[in-house]
Design a protein around this motif. Structure first.
Motif, PDB file in Angstrom:
ATOM      1  N   VAL B   7     -66.898  52.503 -73.260  1.00  0.00           N
ATOM      2  CA  VAL B   7     -68.100  53.342 -73.134  1.00  0.00           C
ATOM      3  C   VAL B   7     -68.024  54.161 -71.857  1.00  0.00           C
ATOM      4  O   VAL B   7     -68.266  55.380 -71.867  1.00  0.00           O
ATOM      5  CB  VAL B   7     -69.380  52.471 -73.117  1.00  0.00           C
ATOM      6  CG1 VAL B   7     -70.597  53.314 -72.721  1.00  0.00           C
ATOM      7  CG2 VAL B   7     -69.595  51.804 -74.468  1.00  0.00           C
ATOM      8  N   ARG B  10     -66.089  57.185 -71.988  1.00  0.00           N
ATOM      9  CA  ARG B  10     -66.649  58.308 -72.756  1.00  0.00           C
ATOM     10  C   ARG B  10     -67.718  59.075 -71.983  1.00  0.00           C
ATOM     11  O   ARG B  10     -68.134  60.152 -72.400  1.00  0.00           O
ATOM     12  CB  ARG B  10     -67.275  57.798 -74.069  1.00  0.00           C
ATOM     13  CG  ARG B  10     -66.279  57.295 -75.085  1.00  0.00           C
ATOM     14  CD  ARG B  10     -66.844  57.318 -76.508  1.00  0.00           C
ATOM     15  NE  ARG B  10     -67.999  56.458 -76.735  1.00  0.00           N
ATOM     16  CZ  ARG B  10     -67.956  55.150 -76.941  1.00  0.00           C
ATOM     17  NH1 ARG B  10     -66.799  54.510 -76.909  1.00  0.00           N
ATOM     18  NH2 ARG B  10     -69.061  54.454 -77.160  1.00  0.00           N
ATOM     19  N   LEU B  46     -75.292  47.549 -69.060  1.00  0.00           N
ATOM     20  CA  LEU B  46     -74.866  47.210 -70.427  1.00  0.00           C
ATOM     21  C   LEU B  46     -74.470  45.750 -70.557  1.00  0.00           C
ATOM     22  O   LEU B  46     -74.484  45.193 -71.655  1.00  0.00           O
ATOM     23  CB  LEU B  46     -73.697  48.107 -70.864  1.00  0.00           C
ATOM     24  CG  LEU B  46     -73.991  49.608 -70.936  1.00  0.00           C
ATOM     25  CD1 LEU B  46     -72.756  50.368 -71.412  1.00  0.00           C
ATOM     26  CD2 LEU B  46     -75.185  49.908 -71.846  1.00  0.00           C
ATOM     27  N   ALA B  78     -77.906  54.254 -75.827  1.00  0.00           N
ATOM     28  CA  ALA B  78     -77.137  55.264 -76.560  1.00  0.00           C
ATOM     29  C   ALA B  78     -76.661  56.323 -75.576  1.00  0.00           C
ATOM     30  O   ALA B  78     -77.306  56.576 -74.556  1.00  0.00           O
ATOM     31  CB  ALA B  78     -77.985  55.905 -77.655  1.00  0.00           C
ATOM     32  N   LEU B  79     -75.531  56.905 -75.928  1.00  0.00           N
ATOM     33  CA  LEU B  79     -74.961  57.997 -75.138  1.00  0.00           C
ATOM     34  C   LEU B  79     -75.170  59.277 -75.942  1.00  0.00           C
ATOM     35  O   LEU B  79     -75.079  59.262 -77.164  1.00  0.00           O
ATOM     36  CB  LEU B  79     -73.478  57.707 -74.942  1.00  0.00           C
ATOM     37  CG  LEU B  79     -72.668  58.539 -73.961  1.00  0.00           C
ATOM     38  CD1 LEU B  79     -73.249  58.460 -72.555  1.00  0.00           C
ATOM     39  CD2 LEU B  79     -71.219  58.043 -73.961  1.00  0.00           C
TER      40      LEU B  79
END
Lengths: 130, 130
Positions: B7, B10, B46, B78-79
């Motif tokens: 994650v 990203r 997270l 959420a991204l």
């Protein structure tokens, strides 16, 4: 000095002259997207009934929906406690995201470790420190 | 490489190594606040079930609630589509804002010009360009 000038005077823009604006659907309260505004984009957004951003990649004003039809009509706005974030509630026409999804947060949903007050209380009773 | 490392890989952090995180109450869907995270704050958020920010003013990690008791338990995350904004849904204990209000957007509610699809249609019929 207009009321909008007064608002703009309260905003703490970053070193690039921009403020982040969180865009939320007014009724469902979905967070649709986050965009950036300079003083002029804030002035237009608060004064025109439609959301205008400053596009950092294209270096130009971007009135949401002018090319896509996915207009954001302004329903309300608020400035946060330290004046460095705007929240704009809108009526979103169609998809908020340029990828075609309803919100920009639909495509990459993460799976964090989750918790709540009850589980934390339980963990504390068991000697853990959530 | 863990899922969290993936994650973090990203995320498009800004030039200061930070990403804005919009914090939303999971059930009422109120937008509570916006804060900033570096890679380590994202990792903790997270992985620990509690929200941790990077405080730009104090230049230190700030696990929400450690001093105030106003903990943010993580319920989801959420991204966004271009990887430069996080949305974290939480169970907020007490006030989200350090000023004592429920959200950071309660204190400075603005009065923008408002519009909606119906009024825009009407204006168009009358020759205006809302």
């Amino acid at each position: 000095m207009t009321a909008t000038d007064d608002v703009i005077g309260r905003i703490r823009f970053n070193e690039a002259g921009l403020v982040p604006a969180v865009i939320q659907q007014w009724d469902s309260r979905e967070v649709l997207m986050m965009g950036w505004m300079d003083a002029e984009a804030v002035r237009r957004t608060l004064g025109e009934g439609r959301v205008t951003f400053w596009s950092r990649s294209r270096q130009e004003y971007w009135r949401k929906g002018d090319t896509s039809g996915h207009v954001q009509y302004v329903k309300g706005a608020a400035l946060d406690c330290d004046g460095d974030t705007l929240l704009v509630t809108v009526e979103q026409v169609g998809a908020a995201c340029h990828t075609g999804t309803r919100t920009c947060f639909d495509a990459d949903v993460l799976e964090p470790v989750v918790a709540d007050a009850d589980s934390a209380r339980l963990a504390a009773e068991m000697g853990s420190d959530l």
